[in-house]
Design a protein around this motif. Structure first.
Motif: not given
Lengths: 196, 309
Positions: A139, A150, A153-155, A157, A160, A171, A175, A178-179, A182-183, A185, B2, B4, B8, B15
């Motif tokens: 991170m 991140v 949205r992901y920790v 949650e 959107m 949005e 997106a 975030l894409h 993630l790549r 990471l 989504q 992606f 992942n 995470l």
């Protein structure tokens, strides 16, 4: 927003103390986490979390007295999304914190080592520690703004909708970011693995 | 999700493990408590309306409120002695209604209604007495009687339709005994009263409730009788001002004793006294008073005249 949240919001806007306590129950821990991963210090994160809630309450009180007035360029109006309001408030406090002199650069990984050594019950398992260490290190490679996305949205949650309301981004932009995050990471973690 | 994110999912899983970092439990508890305490404190004090409670309005509003409360309080207090022909009579009725509304239990409500019906009695008795006096405006008294009747009727209806609830059931036996003794004493002998009390003690609370309700029934009947009597009397007397015969012919009998205790109305007596002084001293300018307040003034005047004489 669920009916429960909508009712809570309505009560909150009327200055209902119980609705405010409920807001803390729903978001206190998550907000702490969000701030914690940004400031890399447990105590400061706790402090900023309390401050965030205090600021929100101040706003609610102001709303009771001066609804419709213009205060420092902003119209005092009822809160439309309490989650977004909380995270935006926290964000401003984090920025203030970074600007202040008391800020000493501690990287998240250094702080994480401390936390892991202190070993919370919840993160005692070796696998968990390993996971956390690895992902936190990854991170730190991300840009601050992407880290924030991140985390939200992901920790934590968040929906959107909430993320849009907090960041003010659309949005698609979110997106795309975030894409990419993630790549990055994934690449970082894959690079780490042979070392571990 | 989504595309992606699907690709992942392992990263997302990792995470999510960050979620395990939590604030100290003690911190969470104390912060929640502190925030809630603050919110409760400020929330209760928080003004509800932007205009009404802005500081500029609040201070004058408080002053106005204080003045209104003082004046309102005095008016309401003064109204307590108002008779059905007084201006303040509606205030008196309104005050009673408020007392009734805020009574916490059905029992308290009934007790108040009883008390107020008793008041209506006294008012009616006074009006009835006034009807027999000379120089009184019969039309005015009739209006007052109808006002009293209306107020009494609404109370009686409420009492008749009152559903005894648990608060009535919870009456102390002692209350029941008191109620019976009052009720029975006016109609029966001491031995029956004693018998009633013994029965009450034996049967307990429910009897006490029954007695209270019975007493109310009796009260309702009494008031209805009095009302009927008064309406008959008013029909007999022609409208307009009653003609003055001689001052000494003023009726000396007290009102018909349906109610056990009736205080002879003070103002009415004064009227009699003054009327007689007026006739005896033959002061030409003074006519028989219609207003109690004038009555008192006239009385002093005539008295002083008598002394100088």
């Amino acid at each position: 927003m669920s009916l429960r949240h909508r009712i809570n919001l309505r009560r909150l806007n009327k200055g209902d103390p119980e609705a405010f306590a409920q807001l803390f129950d729903w978001h206190g821990e998550k907000l702490f986490r969000h701030i914690y991963y940004r400031v890399s210090n447990r105590e400061i994160a706790q402090d900023l979390t309390s401050q965030t809630f205090l600021k929100v309450w101040e706003y609610i009180i102001r709303l009771q007295v001066r609804e419709g007035d213009s205060v420092s360029g902003h119209t005092v109006k009822p809160i439309e999304n309490s989650t977004a309001f909380l995270y935006r408030t926290a964000r401003n406090l984090i920025i203030d914190y970074y600007r202040s002199k008391k800020f000493e650069a501690v990287t998240l990984t250094e702080e994480m080592e401390e936390v892991l050594a202190g070993s919370d019950d919840t993160i005692r398992g070796i696998d968990h520690q390993f996971n956390i260490r690895r992902i936190v290190q990854a991170m730190s490679v991300l840009k601050e703004q992407d880290q924030e996305l991140v985390l939200m949205r992901y920790v934590n949650e968040l929906s959107m909708k909430d993320v849009i309301a907090i960041t003010g981004l659309n949005e698609n932009t979110i997106a795309i970011r975030l894409h990419r995050a993630l790549r990055t990471l994934r690449q970082t973690i894959e690079k780490q693995e042979p070392l571990l | 999700m989504q595309f992606f994110e699907r690709d992942n999912s392992d990263i997302l899983h990792q995470l999510r493990s960050l979620e395990r970092v939590k604030p100290d439990g003690a911190w969470t508890r104390s912060t929640r408590a502190q925030l809630f305490a603050l919110a409760e404190y400020e929330g209760l004090a928080a003004p509800r309306h932007p205009f009404l409670f802005s500081k500029m309005v609040l201070a004058p509003a408080l002053v106005v409120l204080a003045v209104v409360m003082i004046i309102g309080g005095s008016v309401a207090f003064a109204a307590q002695s108002a008779k059905p022909d007084d201006l303040l009579y509606p205030v008196k009725l309104a005050t009673e209604k408020i007392q009734e509304t805020i009574a916490p239990t059905q029992r308290a409500k009934l007790e108040l209604q009883q008390k107020f019906v008793e008041r209506r009695y006294q008012e009616l008795a006074v009006l009835k007495y006034e009807l027999t006096l000379e120089g009184r405006d019969v039309d005015e008294i009739k209006k007052a009687i109808s006002r009293n009747k209306k107020a009494a009727e609404s109370l009686l209806i409420k009492m008749e339709t009152a559903v005894p609830d648990s608060s009535l059931g919870g009456l102390l036996v002692f209350d029941g005994v008191l109620a019976t003794s009052t009720l029975v004493a006016s109609t029966a002998t001491t031995s029956t009263t004693t018998a009633a009390i013994i029965n009450l003690k034996a049967e307990g609370v429910d009897v006490a409730t029954a007695v209270i309700l019975e007493r109310i029934d009796a009260q309702i009947k009494e008031h209805r009788d009095l009302l009927e009597e008064v309406s008959m009397l008013t029909n007999e007397i022609p409208t307009g001002t009653t003609t003055m015969t001689t001052a000494t012919s003023t009726p000396t009998s007290t009102p018909v004793g349906i109610i056990p205790i009736i205080t002879v109305p003070e103002q009415a007596t004064t009227t009699t006294v003054v009327a007689s002084s007026v006739t005896s001293t033959s002061t030409p300018a003074v006519t028989a008073p219609q207003n109690p307040s004038i009555t008192i003034q006239t009385e002093t005047t005539t008295n002083s005249t008598a002394e100088t004489n």
